[in-house]
Structure formats: C-alpha cells, structure tokens
Motif scaffolding. Structure first.
Motif, PDB file in Angstrom:
ATOM      1  N   UNK A  85       1.034  -1.230   0.001  1.00  0.00           N
ATOM      2  CA  UNK A  85       0.274   0.211  -0.120  1.00  0.00           C
ATOM      3  C   UNK A  85       1.148   0.831   0.392  1.00  0.00           C
ATOM      4  N   UNK A  86       1.916   1.494   1.247  1.00  0.00           N
ATOM      5  CA  UNK A  86       3.002   2.645   0.361  1.00  0.00           C
ATOM      6  C   UNK A  86       3.390   2.916  -0.485  1.00  0.00           C
ATOM      7  N   UNK A  87       4.240   1.487  -1.400  1.00  0.00           N
ATOM      8  CA  UNK A  87       4.154   1.673  -2.512  1.00  0.00           C
ATOM      9  C   UNK A  87       3.690   2.390  -3.602  1.00  0.00           C
ATOM     10  N   UNK A  88       2.301   2.128  -3.435  1.00  0.00           N
ATOM     11  CA  UNK A  88       1.582   2.313  -4.892  1.00  0.00           C
ATOM     12  C   UNK A  88       0.806   3.396  -4.129  1.00  0.00           C
ATOM     13  N   UNK A  89       1.110   4.190  -2.647  1.00  0.00           N
ATOM     14  CA  UNK A  89       0.789   6.254  -2.792  1.00  0.00           C
ATOM     15  C   UNK A  89       1.862   6.178  -3.494  1.00  0.00           C
ATOM     16  N   UNK A  90       2.787   6.135  -2.973  1.00  0.00           N
ATOM     17  CA  UNK A  90       4.564   6.377  -3.414  1.00  0.00           C
ATOM     18  C   UNK A  90       4.783   6.997  -5.373  1.00  0.00           C
ATOM     19  N   UNK A  91       4.010   5.390  -5.195  1.00  0.00           N
ATOM     20  CA  UNK A  91       3.875   5.758  -6.451  1.00  0.00           C
ATOM     21  C   UNK A  91       2.836   7.499  -7.308  1.00  0.00           C
ATOM     22  N   UNK A  92       1.695   6.531  -6.329  1.00  0.00           N
ATOM     23  CA  UNK A  92       0.500   7.909  -6.760  1.00  0.00           C
ATOM     24  C   UNK A  92       1.064   9.508  -6.124  1.00  0.00           C
ATOM     25  N   UNK A  93       1.702   9.536  -5.469  1.00  0.00           N
ATOM     26  CA  UNK A  93       2.322  11.113  -5.225  1.00  0.00           C
ATOM     27  C   UNK A  93       3.274  11.128  -6.270  1.00  0.00           C
ATOM     28  N   UNK A  94       4.324  10.474  -6.495  1.00  0.00           N
ATOM     29  CA  UNK A  94       5.461  10.825  -6.195  1.00  0.00           C
ATOM     30  C   UNK A  94       5.670  11.010  -8.596  1.00  0.00           C
ATOM     31  N   UNK A  95       4.245  10.176  -9.351  1.00  0.00           N
ATOM     32  CA  UNK A  95       3.960   9.991 -11.026  1.00  0.00           C
ATOM     33  C   UNK A  95       3.035  10.327 -10.840  1.00  0.00           C
ATOM     34  N   UNK A  96       1.726  10.477  -9.859  1.00  0.00           N
ATOM     35  CA  UNK A  96       0.210  10.315 -10.038  1.00  0.00           C
ATOM     36  C   UNK A  96      -1.013   8.909 -10.827  1.00  0.00           C
ATOM     37  N   UNK A  97      -1.248   8.853 -10.473  1.00  0.00           N
ATOM     38  CA  UNK A  97      -2.552   9.863 -10.070  1.00  0.00           C
ATOM     39  C   UNK A  97      -2.535  10.065  -8.219  1.00  0.00           C
ATOM     40  N   UNK A  98      -2.474  11.168  -8.056  1.00  0.00           N
ATOM     41  CA  UNK A  98      -2.320  11.720  -6.658  1.00  0.00           C
ATOM     42  C   UNK A  98      -3.320  11.123  -5.924  1.00  0.00           C
ATOM     43  N   UNK A  99      -5.031  10.817  -6.220  1.00  0.00           N
ATOM     44  CA  UNK A  99      -6.273   9.844  -5.650  1.00  0.00           C
ATOM     45  C   UNK A  99      -5.311   8.552  -5.570  1.00  0.00           C
ATOM     46  N   UNK A 100      -4.209   8.509  -6.195  1.00  0.00           N
ATOM     47  CA  UNK A 100      -3.957   6.831  -5.767  1.00  0.00           C
ATOM     48  C   UNK A 100      -2.986   6.755  -4.669  1.00  0.00           C
ATOM     49  N   UNK A 101      -1.759   7.912  -5.119  1.00  0.00           N
ATOM     50  CA  UNK A 101      -1.157   8.089  -3.955  1.00  0.00           C
ATOM     51  C   UNK A 101      -2.194   8.690  -1.917  1.00  0.00           C
ATOM     52  N   UNK A 102      -3.222   9.205  -2.482  1.00  0.00           N
ATOM     53  CA  UNK A 102      -4.616   9.263  -1.161  1.00  0.00           C
ATOM     54  C   UNK A 102      -5.025   8.317  -0.652  1.00  0.00           C
ATOM     55  N   UNK A 103      -5.588   7.370  -1.638  1.00  0.00           N
ATOM     56  CA  UNK A 103      -5.766   6.165  -1.505  1.00  0.00           C
ATOM     57  C   UNK A 103      -5.246   5.217  -0.827  1.00  0.00           C
TER      58      UNK A 103
END
Length: 138
Positions: A85-103
C-alpha cells in the motif's frame, strides 16, 4: 520465537502518525521513509524495523515485562501488506495520479490506526485467512 505484542502495536501507532502527516502534507519523501520502514519490517521482521528498534531500545525498558506474546509471522506479513500500500501511495504521489497516493495512503493509515488503537491487525488477519485457505504441501 514469539514477540511482545506491544512492539507491533507501538509501530502501528508511529506508522499511523507518519501516514497522517503524509496525507496532510502530501510528502512523497515522508511516504518513502514509511515505505522503507515497511520493507525492513517485511524483510527482517517487526523487531528489525526502525519502529521495532525504537520500541526495543527506548520504550520496552520503561514498561513492565511482557505478558502477552504472538508469533512473528502474522505481523511480518502485515508489514509486507503495508509495503504494498505504501508503494502504491508513493507511486501515486511521485508519478500520479494523486488519487492513488491518497487512497493507498489512507488505506494503510486505516489499518495502522485499527492496530494502534484497538489492537486489531488487518494484515495479521489476512495472514491467518491465507494460511487457512492455502493447501499445504507434504
């Protein structure tokens, strides 16, 4: 060897604070730190994670001796789930989409909160479920 149940719960409390700060600030760097902490906990067990080391060196000596123990495998599996989950969040925050990072960060925060406040480890329960439904070799 079984582990003191207070250690993973302490780690979950620290994790919950870190993930809450990530959600407020959107800091990919702080989430990268948490991802590393999960990776170390998944690879070496919760006692070798940064929060496990902090518990062992600074917190446990101030507490009474442990009265409840648990097997190390379920919390270690929970660290691996947190890592995903943290890895998915990191991808979302670093590369997008932002909603993936938040979720993903929000889901990890919810799990850490449940463990820290109520002692209910979702990853540990997942481990036990997987063990029940997986056929055993031999």
């Amino acid at each position: 060897m079984d582990i003191d149940v207070r250690g993973p719960r302490f780690g979950a409390a620290v994790t919950a604070v870190v993930l809450a700060v990530v959600l407020v600030t959107g800091s990919a760097w702080l989430l990268a730190w948490q991802t590393l902490a999960f990776a170390l906990g998944a690879a070496g067990g919760v006692g070798r994670s940064p929060y496990g080391l902090l518990f062992r060196e600074a917190v446990r000596p101030r507490l009474g001796p442990p009265t409840t123990f648990e097997a190390p495998e379920p919390p270690r599996f929970a660290q691996a789930v947190g890592l995903v989950f943290a890895g998915l969040g990191l991808v979302g925050y670093a590369l997008g989409p932002e909603w993936l990072g938040l979720a993903a960060t929000g889901a990890a925060l919810a799990a850490a909160f449940l463990n820290a406040v109520f002692g209910y480890c979702l990853g540990c329960e997942m481990y036990l479920l997987v063990r029940r439904v997986t056929p055993r070799a031999g």
